[in-house]
Design an enzyme around this catalytic site. Structure first.
Site, PDB file in Angstrom:
ATOM      1  N   GLU A   1     -11.257  68.462  18.392  1.00  0.00           N
ATOM      2  CA  GLU A   1     -11.704  67.524  19.528  1.00  0.00           C
ATOM      3  C   GLU A   1     -12.486  68.276  20.234  1.00  0.00           C
ATOM      4  OE1 GLU A   1      -9.230  64.975  22.736  1.00  0.00           O
ATOM      5  OE2 GLU A   1      -8.790  67.494  22.228  1.00  0.00           O
TER       6      GLU A   1
ATOM      7  N   ASP B   1      -1.570  67.476  13.984  1.00  0.00           N
ATOM      8  CA  ASP B   1      -2.035  67.570  15.133  1.00  0.00           C
ATOM      9  C   ASP B   1      -2.178  69.419  15.451  1.00  0.00           C
ATOM     10  OD1 ASP B   1      -3.487  67.400  17.861  1.00  0.00           O
ATOM     11  OD2 ASP B   1      -2.994  65.411  17.437  1.00  0.00           O
TER      12      ASP B   1
ATOM     13  N   HIS C   1      -5.213  57.710  21.124  1.00  0.00           N
ATOM     14  CA  HIS C   1      -4.145  57.709  22.275  1.00  0.00           C
ATOM     15  C   HIS C   1      -4.700  58.183  23.674  1.00  0.00           C
ATOM     16  CE1 HIS C   1      -4.720  61.833  21.340  1.00  0.00           C
ATOM     17  NE2 HIS C   1      -3.972  62.317  22.076  1.00  0.00           N
ATOM     18  N   ASP C   2      -5.927  58.581  23.860  1.00  0.00           N
ATOM     19  CA  ASP C   2      -6.201  58.981  25.328  1.00  0.00           C
ATOM     20  C   ASP C   2      -7.209  57.953  25.896  1.00  0.00           C
ATOM     21  OD1 ASP C   2      -5.114  61.579  25.003  1.00  0.00           O
ATOM     22  OD2 ASP C   2      -6.920  62.436  24.186  1.00  0.00           O
TER      23      ASP C   2
ATOM     24  N   ASP D   1      -6.627  69.971  18.624  1.00  0.00           N
ATOM     25  CA  ASP D   1      -6.807  69.760  20.054  1.00  0.00           C
ATOM     26  C   ASP D   1      -7.925  70.505  20.923  1.00  0.00           C
ATOM     27  OD1 ASP D   1      -5.396  67.731  21.931  1.00  0.00           O
ATOM     28  OD2 ASP D   1      -4.875  69.553  22.975  1.00  0.00           O
TER      29      ASP D   1
HETATM   30  O1  TEU Z   1      -7.115  65.737  24.906  1.00  0.00           O
HETATM   31  C1  TEU Z   1      -8.246  66.374  25.776  1.00  0.00           C
HETATM   32  C2  TEU Z   1      -9.074  65.975  26.727  1.00  0.00           C
HETATM   33  O2  TEU Z   1      -9.860  66.298  27.070  1.00  0.00           O
HETATM   34  C3  TEU Z   1      -9.013  64.324  26.848  1.00  0.00           C
HETATM   35  O3  TEU Z   1      -8.801  63.408  25.781  1.00  0.00           O
HETATM   36  C4  TEU Z   1      -8.192  64.272  28.023  1.00  0.00           C
HETATM   37  O4  TEU Z   1      -6.923  64.114  27.674  1.00  0.00           O
HETATM   38  C5  TEU Z   1      -8.357  62.473  28.722  1.00  0.00           C
HETATM   39  O5  TEU Z   1      -9.640  61.924  28.239  1.00  0.00           O
HETATM   40  C6  TEU Z   1      -8.435  62.785  30.048  1.00  0.00           C
HETATM   41  O6  TEU Z   1      -8.810  61.503  30.515  1.00  0.00           O
HETATM   42  C7  TEU Z   1      -6.233  66.146  24.304  1.00  0.00           C
HETATM   43  C8  TEU Z   1      -5.241  65.263  23.736  1.00  0.00           C
HETATM   44  O7  TEU Z   1      -5.797  64.340  22.837  1.00  0.00           O
HETATM   45  C9  TEU Z   1      -4.557  64.861  24.725  1.00  0.00           C
HETATM   46  O8  TEU Z   1      -3.586  63.743  24.492  1.00  0.00           O
HETATM   47  C10 TEU Z   1      -3.882  65.866  25.675  1.00  0.00           C
HETATM   48  O9  TEU Z   1      -3.190  65.410  26.808  1.00  0.00           O
HETATM   49  C11 TEU Z   1      -4.963  66.876  26.126  1.00  0.00           C
HETATM   50  O10 TEU Z   1      -5.564  67.349  24.858  1.00  0.00           O
HETATM   51  C12 TEU Z   1      -3.939  68.331  26.327  1.00  0.00           C
HETATM   52  O11 TEU Z   1      -3.514  68.770  24.853  1.00  0.00           O
END
Ligand code: TEU
Length: 573
Positions: free
Chosen positions: A261, A107, A333-334, A207
């Site tokens: 992402e 990541d 994970h989100d 990310d």
């Molecule tokens: O996620 C970015 C993002 O915009 C979304 O996935 C968001 O965290 C979530 O959907 C809101 O509901 C990335 C990572 O995958 C996430 O785990 C982090 O918290 C975020 O960036 C910040 O680094």
């Protein structure tokens, strides 16, 4: 045997033919009883991943971090958080995976750092060369410089007493955004990426990479257009320049999987990020299909007709078919657990988990399997807000109560349980031992109480398990170029229950039929489909006919894949 990582030429890179497994290390496997998953724990599960058949692991952040956002707030890019181990443990993971021909994708979190990163400490003190590493603005302590909102709720600005200025954070206040206009920032990031490449990583998952460029001057955003300010930082003005520079300086001429992402990216945006005529990313994580059930924000949910969901998938399949490539995922994970969200985690848990796996492994693109998905893990109960660990969910509960949207947690519990990221982060369920075999200590987040029934050990010994079905799906994917590269065509777009599509590659054909409903139904195969020669290769029901009838009678959540025989001379060339 499957041909893992068989790709090799420019048109057939390994990452197109790969199935990627995402590991959230904090919740995967704890080797030392501190209740937190770690790298030694991951290394011990290498055989599990090998047996599943995946080709690569995407490892969520394991770097030095105060853990305000579980490692997405990095204070040292070149070290490992002590709870996870150290660089030797990391090298051990790399080696045990590589010995099994499984690649390792790291990541890369460079839109922001932690406020405890050395760069931020120096920037806060306005040390030589560091003053502009972040987005600082002067102003009164009670008046943020603009109206942008943080993705985690509240204003995207915090006032720093030490410097007497505001700094921008699109996420938590402990995650200040780096200033990518500053070439020294870019050089530092490139140097760090190079360092990891020298350590032998096989790619990066970048990310929120489409947030790195902000409109010059950071003007106010439209307060009525969803997340305020987004038009000034999503797919911003210089993002392609930044990515091309990164590509030319660091990534070019290497055989890497690079997945960006990109929340809020359209198909047109994605085409600019991906492929040789774009910025050179292998693929992006698009969000349209995982935000389709959001209302005004992710905490208000809407029922989505299947036809709408199919249309989105079909649009992305077509949009990246010629130049570019898709990632294919329904969970990470989100996101809440996919079987609870898109399937049925009650009576049809196993059946619908298999159906959703069938979908992700038979679309064009690279499938990503999120840990636990392969055993059909479900959303978890969160009886009290004290059981939540995620900063985003905690903020939401706090603000909802503060702003009077809810009198107490009970009022919003259902929403939290359907939506919170914590659902994806409960420990991996290895067995029915205490704490699901995840740890000998107290887990940092409670296990889902269903682990006695849903666990790897049990799934292994059950031929009918989701796990064994996933193994078959992954093997099939490796056997058949048709499933990797074949052209996708949506069938019966208006059918409210059935998701059906065809695949076609050279002389080979495929028909995939999924009944995404808890009721039995029948499906008339459209006239444009040539049923001749199609044979059943995998299904989640015992009695599916071996060839394609004119009308398919489908059980609830029944999934079938019919393919013409391989013209390559059989399995495992
Ligand atoms: O996620 C970015 C993002 O915009 C979304 O996935 C968001 O965290 C979530 O959907 C809101 O509901 C990335 C990572 O995958 C996430 O785990 C982090 O918290 C975020 O960036 C910040 O680094």
């Amino acid at each position: 045997m499957s041909r893992r990582n068989a790709g090799g030429d420019d048109d057939h890179p390994w990452w197109k033919e790969a199935v990627v497994y995402q590991v959230y290390p904090k919740s995967f496997n704890d080797s030392d009883g501190d209740g937190i998953g770690d790298l030694a724990g991951l290394a011990r599960r290498a055989d599990y991943l090998d047996d599943l058949g995946v080709d690569a692991v995407w490892l969520c952040p394991v770097y030095g971090s105060p853990m305000a956002d579980n490692g997405y707030d990095i204070s040292d890019y070149r070290s490992i958080h002590p709870a996870y181990g150290d660089m030797d443990d990391w090298r051990q993971v790399r080696d045990v995976l590589h010995e099994r021909d499984i690649r390792l994708v790291m990541d890369l979190v460079v839109n922001h750092t932690s406020d405890e990163h050395e760069w931020f400490r120096r920037s806060r003190r306005e040390e030589d060369g560091y003053a502009d590493y972040y987005h600082w603005r002067e102003g009164e302590p009670d008046e943020p410089p603009n109206n942008w909102e943080s993705i985690f709720g509240g204003p995207a600005w915090s006032y720093d007493e030490a410097r007497g200025e505001w700094y921008l954070h699109l996420f938590d206040e402990k995650q200040p955004d780096l200033n990518w206009r500053n070439s020294a920032v870019r050089e530092d990031v490139h140097g760090m990426m190079q360092w990891w490449l020298d350590e032998g990583v096989d790619g990066f998952r970048m990310d929120v990479i489409n947030l790195i460029s902000k409109t010059e001057g950071l003007p106010d955003g439209d307060p009525d257009a969803g997340l305020t300010g987004a038009e000034h930082f999503m797919n911003g003005p210089r993002v392609h320049d930044r990515l091309r520079e990164m590509h030319d300086r660091v990534l070019d001429d290497r055989d890497l999987l690079v997945v960006g992402e990109t929340p809020g990216a359209s198909v047109a945006d994605a085409r600019e990020y991906v492929g040789p005529n774009g910025d050179g990313l292998s693929m992006v994580f698009q969000f349209e299909h995982v935000t389709v059930d959001h209302g005004d924000d992710k905490w208000t949910t809407a029922d989505v007709p299947l036809a709408e969901f199919k249309e989105i998938i079909a649009k992305w399949q077509a949009g990246l078919a010629d130049e570019g490539w898709n990632s294919v995922y329904l969970s990470n994970h989100d996101q809440p657990r996919m079987v609870s969200r898109f399937g049925d985690d009650g009576e049809y848990r196993r059946k619908s988990a298999k159906l959703l796996g069938t979908l992700t492994h038979t679309l064009q693109g690279t499938p990503f399997v999120y840990q636990g998905e392969e055993i059909g893990m479900t959303n978890a109960p969160f009886e009290s807000p004290d059981e939540l660990r995620d900063v985003e969910a905690k903020n939401y509960v706090e603000r909802a109560v503060e702003h009077g949207e809810a009198d107490c947690y009970e009022d919003i519990r259902e929403t939290v349980e359907a939506t919170a990221r914590d659902n994806a982060r409960t420990p991996m369920q290895w067995s029915d031992d205490t704490h699901a075999g995840f740890t000998d200590g107290e887990p940092w987040i409670e296990c889902n109480p269903n682990y006695a029934e849903v666990n790897v050990e049990r799934a292994r010994s059950d031929p009918d398990s989701v796990l064994n079905y996933y193994r078959e799906l992954i093997a099939l994917r490796h056997e058949r170029d048709l499933l990797v590269y074949g052209e996708f065509e949506l069938l019966a777009p208006d059918d409210p229950d059935v998701f059906a599509y065809s695949r076609r590659l050279d002389g080979e054909r495929g028909l995939i039929v999924l009944n995404v409903a808890a009721d039995a139904t029948s499906f008339d195969v459209p006239a444009e489909v040539d049923r001749d020669g199609l044979e059943l290769v995998i299904a989640n029901a015992d009695d599916a006919p071996a060839t394609v009838p004119a009308t398919l009678d489908l059980d609830p959540y029944e999934a079938r894949v019919y393919l013409t025989p391989s013209q390559e001379g059989g399995v495992g060339q």
